[in-house]
Scaffold this motif. Structure first.
Motif, PDB file in Angstrom:
ATOM      1  N   ASP A  99      -9.048  21.089 -14.362  1.00 57.23           N
ATOM      2  CA  ASP A  99      -9.287  21.603 -15.270  1.00 57.23           C
ATOM      3  C   ASP A  99     -10.039  23.212 -15.363  1.00 57.23           C
ATOM      4  O   ASP A  99     -10.667  23.601 -16.209  1.00 57.23           O
ATOM      5  N   ALA A 165     -11.044  20.063 -20.511  1.00 56.19           N
ATOM      6  CA  ALA A 165     -10.571  21.745 -20.345  1.00 56.19           C
ATOM      7  C   ALA A 165     -11.376  22.739 -21.266  1.00 56.19           C
ATOM      8  O   ALA A 165     -11.089  22.779 -22.409  1.00 56.19           O
ATOM      9  N   ASP A 213      -8.196  22.405 -25.121  1.00 50.84           N
ATOM     10  CA  ASP A 213      -7.520  23.128 -23.836  1.00 50.84           C
ATOM     11  C   ASP A 213      -7.402  24.559 -24.133  1.00 50.84           C
ATOM     12  O   ASP A 213      -6.501  25.240 -23.985  1.00 50.84           O
TER      13      ASP A 213
END
Length: 583
Positions: A99, A165, A213
């Motif tokens: 990530d 992430a 994310d």
């Protein structure tokens, strides 16, 4: 509007791609290589020097025969200081650092933020001067202080919570680094620091809003934007102090056939905005562009299911675009390579005439090797011996959940006092972990168990949600070496489904023992762990046979080494680890 890059295969793809993969003719530009059709004449004062069969480069140096050179001829002239020579091999780290969000700082060094979930401290940060050699320098989350579950309070746990992430950027106007991440799909946390190495402090919490994310862009006018989401992707604008959300707007949805895009990053180049994200189900990476931060956005595939540079591993797809000071660009992604985990891989990109980036592939695959992006700047070895000198842990160590800081000490050795009374190693607080590094890592600890209490268990584990270990058990005045296989967590709710089975024992005398674990974590390897022990540090005896490591991705972090000490009867005992070696 969708723009699709039609597939080519084999050498035809590489030959079509290479003429536009790297710069031509100018200083440090490409001047030769297999499939190359551009100029082989370098600018005045530079010479075409061979790097490998795929790539020759215009290097500042006198040419005995003019300024053209043959890619089939290796120059014996030493490159001047500051010139990149040679090549690197993927993965750039054979360790679980997924990530990534990589950003070039004001010092022209590169900083890499990664996920580590429930491990503490959270969100490791790595540094490199050359994009190839990396070292851990700190963590953005000093502790996972989001709930008591991260402290294993009252038998609670939070496996796979913590940092997923996230994003990392430097803001010139404040002189601060910003880390932003969503915790447990609910709240977004923002931390700041004057340096990537810390100290990091909590800056703000945006409650009830998950920037899943996410990717941060600090625009030319100093406005902070965050791209986030899965399936549908939005952009949020933050307040000038970076503490609250001013507005948010959905800007795109997953294209037909991609189910759900995620892994978002946000960039700006030559006045154009770019969103990088991926479709994990297809192992694909998408790149979107727009003249306005709010859209409309058009996209291309950067790649669709490209082959991995690691044999047996999955397609790299999520990651970061990285710009060097001379406007060369790279894509740092990771390849799914369990049981090792998700390993960082690097490849060059260039920009097409349509303003979209083009990934530099070799024979339609992610290259095993590429020319070094920058002059090499070595970093400390990922392997070697830690004798726990000083009074604090090396930054490479991370605890399983938050530790009880009153129950360990570092002073020419690591002393671990028992914190938990349990029969379950997954409930044992103050288990200290370190990533398994390399395709076939071997770890050895020297364990002084003289101060164990009755019922205590301590040792070295091949640690994941399917765990095996070698350790010492005290029962009354008897000390027994044990190997246990199959300590398991459920993949549905991470509850313990097995306490494991003892597969071998040996009697020990009170004192000290060397414990060794060997793993094959290659995705195309044996995927096993085995153990041995020594009473003198020289002669080792194998015990317990081999254990099959789990290679499923559901428990995202890959295998680590775990050093544990827990009680089964009462607290009060301790052990001392005088050294840890990984080779």
């Amino acid at each position: 509007m969708k723009i699709f890059l039609g597939p080519l295969s084999g050498v035809a793809w590489a030959m079509a791609l290479l003429p536009i993969t790297l710069a031509q003719q100018v200083l440090y530009g490409q001047c030769g290589g297999i499939g190359y059709t551009g100029a082989t004449t370098c600018v005045s004062g530079s010479c075409c020097q061979y790097t490998n069969d795929w790539y020759s480069q215009c290097i500042p140096s006198p040419c005995s025969g003019g300024t053209t050179g043959s890619p089939a001829t290796t120059s014996t002239s030493a490159a001047p200081v500051g010139t990149a020579t040679g090549s690197f091999t993927n993965p750039v780290i054979y360790g679980d650092y997924p990530d990534n969000d990589v950003f070039r700082g004001p010092d022209n060094a590169y900083y890499f933020s990664s996920s580590n979930f429930h491990y503490s401290p959270g969100a490791p940060i790595l540094k490199s001067n050359d994009l190839v050699n990396w070292q851990v320098i700190g963590h953005s989350l000093p502790a996972n202080d989001f709930s008591s579950r991260y402290d294993m309070a009252n038998g609670q746990r939070k496996y796979l919570g913590g940092s997923w992430a996230s994003t990392l950027r430097y803001r010139k106007s404040t002189g601060l680094w910003y880390w932003i991440g969503c915790i447990e799909f609910w709240d977004t946390y923002i931390y700041t620091a004057p340096s990537p190495a810390g100290p990091w402090t909590r800056h703000a919490v945006i409650s009830g809003k998950c920037y899943y994310d996410c990717g941060l862009l600090i625009d030319d006018d100093d406005i902070m934007y965050v791209v986030y989401g899965g399936g549908t992707v939005s952009i949020a604008q933050l307040s000038s102090d970076g503490k609250t959300q001013v507005k948010t707007q959905q800007v795109l949805t997953s294209p037909s056939g991609t189910a759900s895009v995620e892994g978002n990053r946000l960039y700006k180049r030559n006045g154009v905005y770019y969103i990088l994200n991926d479709y994990p189900g297809g192992g694909s990476t998408l790149i979107w562009k727009s003249s306005s931060i709010w859209g409309p956005w058009t996209y291309k595939f950067l790649h669709q299911g490209v082959g991995s540079p690691v044999t047996g591993a999955g397609s790299p797809h999520q990651g970061s675009l990285i710009q060097t000071p001379d406007d060369r660009w790279y894509f740092m992604s990771f390849t799914w390579a369990y049981p090792a985990g998700r390993l960082p891989v690097l490849a060059p990109i260039t920009w097409g005439s349509d303003g979209f980036p083009i990934l530099g592939l070799v024979n339609s695959r992610w290259g095993v090797s590429y020319p070094n992006p920058l002059p090499l700047s070595p970093t400390p070895s990922w392997t070697g011996t830690d004798t726990f000198s000083g009074t604090s842990l090396n930054v490479n160590w991370e605890w399983n959940h938050n530790p009880d800081r009153n129950k360990f000490s570092v002073n020419n050795g690591l002393t671990l006092s028992t914190v938990t009374v349990t029969d379950d190693i997954y409930n044992a607080r103050n288990t200290l972990t370190r990533r398994a590094i390399g395709p076939q890592p071997v770890a050895t600890i020297v364990l002084d168990f003289s101060n164990m209490a009755d019922g205590d268990r301590a040792g070295l584990a091949a640690w994941r949600h399917r765990t095996a270990y070698i350790g010492v058990v005290r029962s009354g005045t008897t000390y027994t070496l044990v190997v246990r296989h199959g300590c398991d967590l459920s993949e549905s709710d991470w509850s313990t489904t097995s306490l494991g089975t003892t597969v071998a024992t040996a009697t020990l005398s009170k004192g000290k023992v060397w414990l060794r674990g060997s793993m094959d974590v290659r995705p195309n390897g044996a995927k096993t762990a085995s153990f041995s022990y020594s009473l003198d540090g020289n002669s080792y005896t194998a015990i317990g046979g081999s254990y099959t490591l789990n290679s499923h991705w559901a428990f995202f972090p890959g295998y680590r080494w775990g050093i544990f000490n827990y009680a089964t009867i009462a607290l009060g005992g301790s052990v001392k680890v005088t050294s840890f070696n990984q080779s």
